[in-house]
Design a protein around this motif. Sequence first.
Motif, PDB file in Angstrom:
ATOM      1  N   UNK A  55       0.857  -1.200   0.000  1.00  0.00           N
ATOM      2  CA  UNK A  55       0.000   0.000   0.000  1.00  0.00           C
ATOM      3  C   UNK A  55       0.889   1.244   0.000  1.00  0.00           C
ATOM      4  N   UNK A  56       1.794   1.229  -1.000  1.00  0.00           N
ATOM      5  CA  UNK A  56       2.834   2.262  -1.041  1.00  0.00           C
ATOM      6  C   UNK A  56       2.943   2.966  -2.415  1.00  0.00           C
ATOM      7  N   UNK A  57       1.947   3.297  -3.162  1.00  0.00           N
ATOM      8  CA  UNK A  57       0.521   3.211  -2.844  1.00  0.00           C
ATOM      9  C   UNK A  57      -0.149   1.928  -3.333  1.00  0.00           C
ATOM     10  N   UNK A 339     -14.368   4.775  -5.121  1.00  0.00           N
ATOM     11  CA  UNK A 339     -13.231   5.552  -4.618  1.00  0.00           C
ATOM     12  C   UNK A 339     -12.028   4.673  -4.305  1.00  0.00           C
ATOM     13  N   UNK A 340     -12.100   3.384  -4.640  1.00  0.00           N
ATOM     14  CA  UNK A 340     -10.958   2.512  -4.341  1.00  0.00           C
ATOM     15  C   UNK A 340      -9.807   2.816  -5.289  1.00  0.00           C
ATOM     16  N   UNK A 341      -8.609   3.044  -4.714  1.00  0.00           N
ATOM     17  CA  UNK A 341      -7.444   3.440  -5.496  1.00  0.00           C
ATOM     18  C   UNK A 341      -7.812   4.646  -6.363  1.00  0.00           C
ATOM     19  N   UNK A 342      -7.712   4.543  -7.696  1.00  0.00           N
ATOM     20  CA  UNK A 342      -8.054   5.701  -8.524  1.00  0.00           C
ATOM     21  C   UNK A 342      -9.553   5.804  -8.771  1.00  0.00           C
ATOM     22  N   UNK A 343     -10.308   4.774  -8.363  1.00  0.00           N
ATOM     23  CA  UNK A 343     -11.738   4.773  -8.644  1.00  0.00           C
ATOM     24  C   UNK A 343     -12.019   4.797 -10.131  1.00  0.00           C
ATOM     25  N   UNK A 344     -11.120   4.209 -10.892  1.00  0.00           N
ATOM     26  CA  UNK A 344     -11.203   4.345 -12.335  1.00  0.00           C
ATOM     27  C   UNK A 344     -11.742   3.128 -13.042  1.00  0.00           C
ATOM     28  N   UNK A 345     -11.408   3.057 -14.301  1.00  0.00           N
ATOM     29  CA  UNK A 345     -11.805   1.921 -15.118  1.00  0.00           C
ATOM     30  C   UNK A 345     -10.985   0.699 -14.720  1.00  0.00           C
ATOM     31  N   UNK A 422      -7.157   1.488 -14.741  1.00  0.00           N
ATOM     32  CA  UNK A 422      -6.520   2.598 -15.447  1.00  0.00           C
ATOM     33  C   UNK A 422      -7.356   3.838 -15.169  1.00  0.00           C
ATOM     34  N   UNK A 423      -6.659   4.929 -14.886  1.00  0.00           N
ATOM     35  CA  UNK A 423      -7.269   6.128 -14.335  1.00  0.00           C
ATOM     36  C   UNK A 423      -8.357   6.685 -15.255  1.00  0.00           C
ATOM     37  N   UNK A 424      -9.468   7.101 -14.641  1.00  0.00           N
ATOM     38  CA  UNK A 424     -10.605   7.581 -15.421  1.00  0.00           C
ATOM     39  C   UNK A 424     -10.353   8.929 -16.085  1.00  0.00           C
ATOM     40  N   UNK A 425      -9.333   9.653 -15.639  1.00  0.00           N
ATOM     41  CA  UNK A 425      -9.053  10.961 -16.225  1.00  0.00           C
ATOM     42  C   UNK A 425      -7.942  10.938 -17.269  1.00  0.00           C
ATOM     43  N   UNK A 426      -6.861  10.204 -16.988  1.00  0.00           N
ATOM     44  CA  UNK A 426      -5.728  10.232 -17.919  1.00  0.00           C
ATOM     45  C   UNK A 426      -5.323   8.857 -18.446  1.00  0.00           C
ATOM     46  N   UNK A 427      -5.967   7.781 -17.973  1.00  0.00           N
ATOM     47  CA  UNK A 427      -5.703   6.447 -18.509  1.00  0.00           C
ATOM     48  C   UNK A 427      -4.460   5.764 -17.992  1.00  0.00           C
TER      49      UNK A 427
END
Length: 462
Positions: A55-57, A339-345, A422-427
């Motif tokens: 968890x780093x991160x 909201x887990x980690x990046x909360x992304x795809x 993969x992040x919902x804003x920048x992938x």
Amino acid sequence: MAGLDAWIDGEEAVARRNMLAAISATHLVHRRPAFGQVVRPAKGSVLASPVSAYYDPDPDYFFHWQRDTAVILGALVALIDDGIFGKDGHETIADIVRFTLSLDALDGRAMAADPSFGEAAAPEVRQYLRSREELSEVHGDRVRMEPRFNPDGTLDILGWGRPQIDGVAARALVLRDYGNRHGFSQDLRRLVDADIDFTLRHASMESVDIWEERLCADYYTRSVQAALLGSAARDAGDPARAEVFGEAANRLGTLLDAHWSPERACYRAAAGTGIPGDRDIDFAVVFAALHSGRTTGPHSIADPRIQASFATLADIFAEDYAINRGRPAPAMGRFRGDVYQSGGAYFFSTLAAAELFYRLSALAAEGGLTATSENARFFAQTGIEAVMGHRQVSDALIARGDGFLDTVKAFTPADGALSEQFDQDDGRQTSAKHLTWSYAAFLTAASARREATRSIGPACKG
């Protein structure tokens, strides 16, 4: 889409290699110094991720998860059925079966009674340890309710979402089908029968959901349990046992029906009353349809309400994720507000979307899809019109599946590595690196694509 075909071939080789690297990874050592643990995987264990993290991160996924193992077993069986794996594939499954059976002997009472339990943990992390009271209850059936184990075959000492019972049914579905087609060893028969009996005993209990966040009447759990008990009823040699299995499956089926929300055009992930909030519009229902293996009837991939649920989810993620702007096939996540980690795809969600369309294409080739008012939005998203013949519908479904694979391709690096998200804003890739479930999801999607193109002929290939 010749370019997509070439990428799929290359990525499939990467996914096979990386998935296998997480199985029987006896050469690895993972240290949790804050907890005084040194973990060396045993033969037959399956790592959710072979990467050491704290968890780093990135999260620590150096565990043998029951649900993830079921998914990986499904990918192994698909590769065997496709002729890609032979003897080695069967031996790998046998190793996993033996390791899984060894877990039955675990008993938390000895650990709870040990005066030194927890002393190796640093004072600042002892709050994350399981209580002695909880550990003392882990024996017999409670072992199967554990979501995960250390891959050395010992109990997980950390606090987590428990009990979880979906992984047992999902595993048994895969292994039972595998045994029916490839033969049952003594170990395989023992494990599958024990999993079926466990599922029967606990078919009505609440379980922590597939995302390990809340204890509830969980759609995914009920779906895989109903599928397992229904198939056991059909094949049971003893009429009395067949009746018991069948009655339990029917009760679960009635409970599953109650998850439908016409107001939100979706199956709710957790049973309740009234209109569900966004948290209950959850991709877990799509995984339920795929992992249950049903191809006809309610709660199968052919169920118009499953298709409606998918359409609702696709609209949500198309709207919520910046990376989906102008993207025909949206990257898929878990649920709105994650909201887990990046909360992304999630790679495995987006790959499951592709698999769903490929499996539906194979059904459509045989006239197995029905248009209703409930799945009208799903048909519109796919480009299916009433005037189309079976072949045209199958073509449209394959094209839609390819669209989701093309989305995965857009966010996969040149080396083919797949993380969890993969992040919902920048992938950018986030959360656990080299997630084994992501690789398995790619392999089952690719296998479903091969089946779909075989079903309707080579003209549909890219």
